[in-house]
Design a protein around this motif. Structure first.
Motif, PDB file in Angstrom:
ATOM      1  N   GLY A 145       0.904  -8.306  -6.738  1.00  0.00           N
ATOM      2  CA  GLY A 145      -0.218  -7.423  -6.468  1.00  0.00           C
ATOM      3  C   GLY A 145       0.197  -6.024  -6.876  1.00  0.00           C
ATOM      4  O   GLY A 145       1.207  -5.827  -7.558  1.00  0.00           O
ATOM      5  N   ALA A 146      -0.572  -5.032  -6.457  1.00  0.00           N
ATOM      6  CA  ALA A 146      -0.248  -3.642  -6.794  1.00  0.00           C
ATOM      7  C   ALA A 146       0.890  -3.136  -5.912  1.00  0.00           C
ATOM      8  O   ALA A 146       0.908  -3.365  -4.705  1.00  0.00           O
ATOM      9  CB  ALA A 146      -1.479  -2.766  -6.621  1.00  0.00           C
ATOM     10  N   LEU A 147       1.841  -2.462  -6.522  1.00  0.00           N
ATOM     11  CA  LEU A 147       2.938  -1.829  -5.798  1.00  0.00           C
ATOM     12  C   LEU A 147       2.650  -0.341  -5.738  1.00  0.00           C
ATOM     13  O   LEU A 147       2.852   0.393  -6.711  1.00  0.00           O
ATOM     14  CB  LEU A 147       4.272  -2.103  -6.503  1.00  0.00           C
ATOM     15  N   ARG A 148       2.161   0.127  -4.572  1.00  0.00           N
ATOM     16  CA  ARG A 148       1.777   1.532  -4.426  1.00  0.00           C
ATOM     17  C   ARG A 148       2.740   2.303  -3.513  1.00  0.00           C
ATOM     18  O   ARG A 148       2.731   3.521  -3.509  1.00  0.00           O
ATOM     19  CB  ARG A 148       0.352   1.640  -3.879  1.00  0.00           C
ATOM     20  N   GLY A 149       3.517   1.609  -2.724  1.00  0.00           N
ATOM     21  CA  GLY A 149       4.468   2.271  -1.829  1.00  0.00           C
ATOM     22  C   GLY A 149       5.831   2.415  -2.478  1.00  0.00           C
ATOM     23  O   GLY A 149       5.950   2.643  -3.678  1.00  0.00           O
ATOM     24  N   ARG A 150       6.871   2.269  -1.665  1.00  0.00           N
ATOM     25  CA  ARG A 150       8.246   2.415  -2.151  1.00  0.00           C
ATOM     26  C   ARG A 150       8.927   1.049  -2.167  1.00  0.00           C
ATOM     27  O   ARG A 150       8.809   0.277  -1.206  1.00  0.00           O
ATOM     28  CB  ARG A 150       9.027   3.384  -1.263  1.00  0.00           C
ATOM     29  N   ALA A 151       9.662   0.766  -3.228  1.00  0.00           N
ATOM     30  CA  ALA A 151      10.375  -0.504  -3.358  1.00  0.00           C
ATOM     31  C   ALA A 151      11.828  -0.216  -3.696  1.00  0.00           C
ATOM     32  O   ALA A 151      12.117   0.457  -4.691  1.00  0.00           O
ATOM     33  CB  ALA A 151       9.737  -1.375  -4.439  1.00  0.00           C
ATOM     34  N   LEU A 152      12.744  -0.729  -2.872  1.00  0.00           N
ATOM     35  CA  LEU A 152      14.176  -0.509  -3.062  1.00  0.00           C
ATOM     36  C   LEU A 152      14.873  -1.863  -3.133  1.00  0.00           C
ATOM     37  O   LEU A 152      14.987  -2.568  -2.126  1.00  0.00           O
ATOM     38  CB  LEU A 152      14.769   0.321  -1.918  1.00  0.00           C
ATOM     39  N   GLN A 210       0.817  -1.211   0.000  1.00  0.00           N
ATOM     40  CA  GLN A 210       0.000   0.000   0.000  1.00  0.00           C
ATOM     41  C   GLN A 210       0.853   1.264   0.000  1.00  0.00           C
ATOM     42  O   GLN A 210       2.041   1.246   0.340  1.00  0.00           O
ATOM     43  CB  GLN A 210      -0.934  -0.012   1.210  1.00  0.00           C
ATOM     44  N   ALA A 211       0.243   2.380  -0.371  1.00  0.00           N
ATOM     45  CA  ALA A 211       0.924   3.676  -0.337  1.00  0.00           C
ATOM     46  C   ALA A 211       1.385   3.969   1.086  1.00  0.00           C
ATOM     47  O   ALA A 211       0.671   3.706   2.050  1.00  0.00           O
ATOM     48  CB  ALA A 211      -0.020   4.775  -0.828  1.00  0.00           C
ATOM     49  N   GLY A 212       2.592   4.497   1.209  1.00  0.00           N
ATOM     50  CA  GLY A 212       3.146   4.787   2.519  1.00  0.00           C
ATOM     51  C   GLY A 212       3.925   3.644   3.124  1.00  0.00           C
ATOM     52  O   GLY A 212       4.545   3.799   4.175  1.00  0.00           O
TER      53      GLY A 212
END
Length: 252
Positions: free
Chosen positions: A186-193, A171-173
């Motif tokens: 699934g949906a990637l709405r947050g941050r991915a590093l 989720q976002a955040g």
């Protein structure tokens, strides 16, 4: 003399290994006004990413190896923008001295730019000794972390050694980090590093790209860079020639 035994001393802390994601600022030269203008521009691209971020100044490619660097001005500029400089990756003894004078931690690395010492002559052996080769053991694969639940806003999931597989949305955040690849089913709405320790071969895979930020080995993109390329579709993100490339996932 008292017969009472001394009570055990309580330990007020414990030291543990910590895997922390750090951002390095690779400094080529320092002009106070240019530095602040460039920093302000970078922050405007992803303000949430840079707020209170711990920063390491990397001097591996600094132009003036023997020049004096005013770390106090660098620290002050960064703090005005809520960025915390915690250490320096120095290239020589002079830079290490200046960093210590500014109360900054000195990180390993950078010594390759210093003049190498002349190798000592190696005496020739009287007779070659033949030894049986040691058996080659296959290295153990890095552990993969699997998350089955939604990663909610404010949560951070960290895979410090291997890949990270998430069988739910991010989720976002929320923030997900991995030393290797990141798979989001699934949906990637947050941050991915991905590739947080510098693995440039790491990739990010997701079923729907809606991220606040994606990063591979320190190279990042924000929504403004992503919305015209694979937005809200299944993609993979990888590093090619120091540029993050987004490409669609092939459907079987």
């Amino acid at each position: 003399m008292s017969d009472t035994a001394n009570p055990e001393v309580k330990q007020s802390f414990q030291l543990k290994s910590a895997n922390i994601s750090l951002t390095a600022l690779e400094l080529y030269y320092f002009d106070e006004h240019e530095f602040e203008a460039n920093l302000r521009d970078k922050i405007s691209q992803a303000p949430g990413f840079f707020k209170d971020i711990p920063l390491v100044i990397s001097l591996d490619k600094y132009e003036g190896l023997d020049s004096e660097i005013d770390f106090f001005k660098i620290i002050g500029t960064c703090r005005r923008h809520n960025i915390q400089v915690i250490g320096v990756r120095a290239a020589n003894d002079n830079q290490r001295r200046l960093a210590k004078g500014a109360s900054l931690a000195v990180m390993p690395g950078g010594s390759v730019r210093e003049k190498a010492a002349a190798p000592e002559p190696v005496a020739e052996a009287a007779e070659p000794v033949t030894e049986a080769p040691a058996p080659t053991l296959a290295p153990e694969p890095a552990p993969t972390k699997i998350v089955t639940q939604t990663v909610r806003s404010g949560q951070q999931v960290h895979a410090p050694e291997g890949d990270l597989i998430i069988l739910a949305p991010v989720q976002a955040g929320a923030e997900v980090l991995a030393a290797g690849n990141i798979h989001v089913y699934g949906a990637l709405r947050g941050r991915a590093l991905a590739g947080i320790h510098g693995a440039e071969s790491a990739r990010i895979f997701c079923q729907s790209l809606e991220a606040e930020l994606v990063s591979v080995a320190g190279h990042y993109k924000i929504p403004e860079d992503l919305q015209n390329n694979g937005w809200k579709s299944a993609v993979q993100i990888q590093l090619k020639d120091d540029v993050l490339v987004v490409s669609p996932l092939e459907k079987g």
